[in-house]
Design a protein around this motif. Structure first.
Motif, PDB file in Angstrom:
ATOM      1  N   ASP A  41     -27.030 125.405 101.120  1.00  0.00           N
ATOM      2  CA  ASP A  41     -25.904 126.025 100.407  1.00  0.00           C
ATOM      3  C   ASP A  41     -26.360 127.295  99.690  1.00  0.00           C
ATOM      4  OD1 ASP A  41     -24.135 124.147 101.241  1.00  0.00           O
ATOM      5  OD2 ASP A  41     -24.155 122.970  99.384  1.00  0.00           O
ATOM      6  N   ARG A  42     -27.523 127.202  99.084  1.00  0.00           N
ATOM      7  CA  ARG A  42     -28.038 128.346  98.333  1.00  0.00           C
ATOM      8  C   ARG A  42     -28.547 129.440  99.262  1.00  0.00           C
ATOM      9  NH1 ARG A  42     -31.293 128.771  93.635  1.00  0.00           N
ATOM     10  NH2 ARG A  42     -31.389 130.971  93.060  1.00  0.00           N
ATOM     11  N   HIS A  43     -29.080 129.043 100.398  1.00  0.00           N
ATOM     12  CA  HIS A  43     -29.677 129.995 101.341  1.00  0.00           C
ATOM     13  C   HIS A  43     -29.090 129.744 102.733  1.00  0.00           C
ATOM     14  CE1 HIS A  43     -32.557 131.121  98.248  1.00  0.00           C
ATOM     15  NE2 HIS A  43     -32.784 129.838  98.055  1.00  0.00           N
ATOM     16  N   PRO A  44     -27.885 130.214 102.979  1.00  0.00           N
ATOM     17  CA  PRO A  44     -27.235 129.923 104.272  1.00  0.00           C
ATOM     18  C   PRO A  44     -28.045 130.383 105.475  1.00  0.00           C
ATOM     19  CG  PRO A  44     -25.670 130.867 102.710  1.00  0.00           C
ATOM     20  CD  PRO A  44     -27.020 130.982 102.073  1.00  0.00           C
TER      21      PRO A  44
ATOM     22  N   THR B  87     -25.023 135.952  99.086  1.00  0.00           N
ATOM     23  CA  THR B  87     -24.413 134.922  98.251  1.00  0.00           C
ATOM     24  C   THR B  87     -24.295 135.457  96.819  1.00  0.00           C
ATOM     25  OG1 THR B  87     -26.521 133.982  97.560  1.00  0.00           O
ATOM     26  CG2 THR B  87     -25.613 133.198  99.644  1.00  0.00           C
ATOM     27  N   ASP B  89     -25.886 134.604  94.429  1.00  0.00           N
ATOM     28  CA  ASP B  89     -27.252 134.726  93.923  1.00  0.00           C
ATOM     29  C   ASP B  89     -28.000 135.903  94.521  1.00  0.00           C
ATOM     30  OD1 ASP B  89     -26.898 132.384  92.494  1.00  0.00           O
ATOM     31  OD2 ASP B  89     -27.487 131.156  94.201  1.00  0.00           O
ATOM     32  N   MET B  91     -28.632 136.171  97.815  1.00  0.00           N
ATOM     33  CA  MET B  91     -29.391 135.757  98.988  1.00  0.00           C
ATOM     34  C   MET B  91     -28.630 136.136 100.263  1.00  0.00           C
ATOM     35  SD  MET B  91     -31.867 134.530  97.474  1.00  0.00           S
ATOM     36  CE  MET B  91     -32.314 133.891  95.859  1.00  0.00           C
ATOM     37  N   PRO B  92     -29.358 136.343 101.368  1.00  0.00           N
ATOM     38  CA  PRO B  92     -28.666 136.616 102.635  1.00  0.00           C
ATOM     39  C   PRO B  92     -27.693 135.483 102.955  1.00  0.00           C
ATOM     40  CG  PRO B  92     -31.026 136.989 102.860  1.00  0.00           C
ATOM     41  CD  PRO B  92     -30.809 136.330 101.522  1.00  0.00           C
ATOM     42  N   ALA B  93     -26.460 135.834 103.253  1.00  0.00           N
ATOM     43  CA  ALA B  93     -25.437 134.799 103.411  1.00  0.00           C
ATOM     44  C   ALA B  93     -25.189 134.412 104.860  1.00  0.00           C
ATOM     45  CB  ALA B  93     -24.131 135.281 102.782  1.00  0.00           C
ATOM     46  N   GLY B  94     -25.582 135.273 105.779  1.00  0.00           N
ATOM     47  CA  GLY B  94     -25.182 135.057 107.165  1.00  0.00           C
ATOM     48  C   GLY B  94     -25.915 133.928 107.831  1.00  0.00           C
ATOM     49  N   GLU B  95     -25.220 133.223 108.671  1.00  0.00           N
ATOM     50  CA  GLU B  95     -25.855 132.259 109.557  1.00  0.00           C
ATOM     51  C   GLU B  95     -25.273 132.506 110.933  1.00  0.00           C
ATOM     52  OE1 GLU B  95     -24.216 128.236 109.577  1.00  0.00           O
ATOM     53  OE2 GLU B  95     -23.417 128.689 107.618  1.00  0.00           O
TER      54      GLU B  95
END
Lengths: 100, 394
Positions: A41-44, B87, B89, B91-95
């Motif tokens: 969740d924090r790091h997708p 995100t 925070d 952080m990189p959000a992509g998946e």
């Protein structure tokens, strides 16, 4: 809520753009599954890299270490070691056989 | 003046090589994604700054990376359009690494087993993306050829991927892995008929759809392979690479495990054009940008000895669509050379005269700015080169 420390291998650090150790706060009970859910969740960007997208099974060449023990085979519903849940020891994610 | 951008995928990262249209002086940029296997990078013909990259690892699985600025910056495109790329925070959000075979009742096909090396049946397992083929008309549309062999498509710039499952219905249980795995490595989209697509799979053969992937048929008549029980079987052939000239998409060239082949009827039948090659084993095959009958291969000694015969690195060119071949050696090492050139590691640019490029397992990338007459190493000492693509930028 305890803070859990997680150490990531080099490739996942670069992918998630984080330092070697990340910290997460998770609601009790502190199970393996809850830790991985919170991490993703924090790091997708890490979804699918540690466990399979669909089956949620640990990828074959990923290992979980903690407190000088290999805990790769514990169930997602199992509690993490107390020292990990309490934040005094890190939960370590490693790529099996470190070379390559 | 036009610019040339060479996209290099290696076993330990990606590199981008840039030059002006003279193709004499090169800038090397990289590694991108250092330490990762970069199987393939390819730019959109519609928007050259849109580049898709396959970042992969036996340990950590498949990542798709995308650049919208010609490879200067990258991100994982697994996000809805206009969604934040980080995100809260930061952080990189992509998946984007979610490739799931379509086994649904509505649109899918059951996931069968396939042949394993020892002849037993083996479960179908996704491993990695071997090849991208961006659409000729829409930068957000791109095909991906994967291991275990299947064809996926994204219509949203790599955010989501859906399998075209009918391909596996073309006798998939009889397919088997080649030495590199059971990979779909070649995708050719017909510029005049977008419904017609060719793919090639090792070791299954070549396949064609005429309805945009709703149905597929094997197109392997004329191929002969001694390493399968029936040398002329409908499927099971280890096709290494296919190529065509965009002006003649029904004329196909093939480098098979052994044999260089040609089809003049969109793959319905093949005949051998190995002619006077010193060996007809090899991996890549390419077509000159302006001469549809001029083709290039790099002969390799044998299936057990993956290096050039006699230690001489020679590209062979045919100006007659096969059968009559000439060695091109000027600027290439002619002694003690024991590298391989992998199937996706050769490409041409669109300038005149046509530029030809290839990468070696020894980490060199060679270029010829005159259709193969003279060669220079434009970079050396890279990790093993897995793929080469060339962009000609106006």
């Amino acid at each position: 809520m305890p803070t859990i420390r997680i150490e990531l291998p080099f490739h996942l650090r670069t992918l998630a753009d984080v330092d070697r150790e990340v910290t997460l706060d998770i609601d009790p009970p502190a199970t393996l599954g809850a830790l991985l859910d919170a991490l993703e969740d924090r790091h997708p960007a890490l979804r699918g890299t540690i466990r399979d997208h669909v089956t949620q099974h640990r990828r074959p060449l990923i290992r979980f270490f903690a407190c000088q023990q290999d805990i790769s085979l514990i169930s997602p519903d199992d509690l993490l070691p107390e020292a990990v849940a309490g934040g005094t020891e890190p939960f370590i994610i490693v790529g099996a056989v470190a070379g390559g | 003046m036009s610019k040339i951008r060479v996209l290099v995928g290696t076993a330990k990262g990606a590199f981008i090589l840039s030059s002006d249209g003279k193709r004499e002086s090169w800038e090397v940029n990289g590694p991108h994604f250092g330490g990762w296997e970069m199987y393939h990078l390819k730019g959109s013909p519609v928007d050259p700054n849109r580049i898709y990259a396959s970042q992969t690892s036996d340990w950590f699985g498949q990542i798709i990376q995308r650049s919208d600025d010609g490879g200067q910056t990258w991100y994982q495109p697994g996000l809805p359009k206009d969604a934040p790329t980080t995100t809260p925070d930061g952080m990189p959000a992509g998946e984007s690494n979610k490739f799931v075979y379509d086994t649904s009742d509505e649109t899918g096909k059951p996931l069968t087993t396939h042949q394993w090396y020892d002849g037993t049946q083996h479960p179908w397992e996704f491993k990695r993306v071997w090849h991208f083929e961006p659409s000729l008309s829409d930068p957000d549309e791109v095909y991906a050829g994967v291991e275990d062999a299947a064809l996926f498509k994204s219509s949203d710039g790599g955010v989501t991927w859906n399998e075209l499952p009918a391909l596996r219905d073309a006798q998939g249980s009889k397919w088997s892995p080649g030495a590199g795995g059971m990979c779909l490595h070649t995708i050719l989209t017909n510029p005049t008929d977008p419904q017609r697509i060719y793919v090639a799979i090792s070791a299954a053969g070549a396949f064609r759809t005429d309805d945009g992937g709703q149905s597929w048929k094997p197109i392997n008549r004329g191929l002969k392979s001694q390493y399968i029980p029936d040398p002329e079987a409908e499927v099971g052939h280890c096709v290494h690479n296919l190529a065509f000239h965009p002006s003649r998409p029904d004329v196909l060239y093939m480098q098979k495990h052994w044999d260089v082949m040609r089809s003049d009827d969109a793959g319905d039948s093949w005949h051998e054009v190995s002619g006077n090659l010193p060996t007809d084993f090899g991996f890549p095959i390419e077509v000159h940008a302006h001469e549809p009958e001029t083709i290039y291969v790099v002969p390799i000694k044998s299936d057990s000895e993956h290096y050039p015969p006699e230690g001489k690195l020679r590209v062979y060119r045919s100006k007659t669509g096969g059968n009559e071949w000439e060695p091109l050696t000027n600027g290439l090492p002619q002694e003690n050379c024991y590298v391989n050139i992998l199937r996706d590691a050769m490409a041409v640019d669109a300038l005149d005269p046509c530029g030809v490029y290839f990468g070696t397992t020894g980490g060199e990338v060679y270029a010829s700015a005159d259709s193969g007459d003279h060669w220079i190493p434009i970079v050396e000492h890279l990790p093993k080169v897995l793929s080469i693509e060339v962009q000609t930028i106006p």
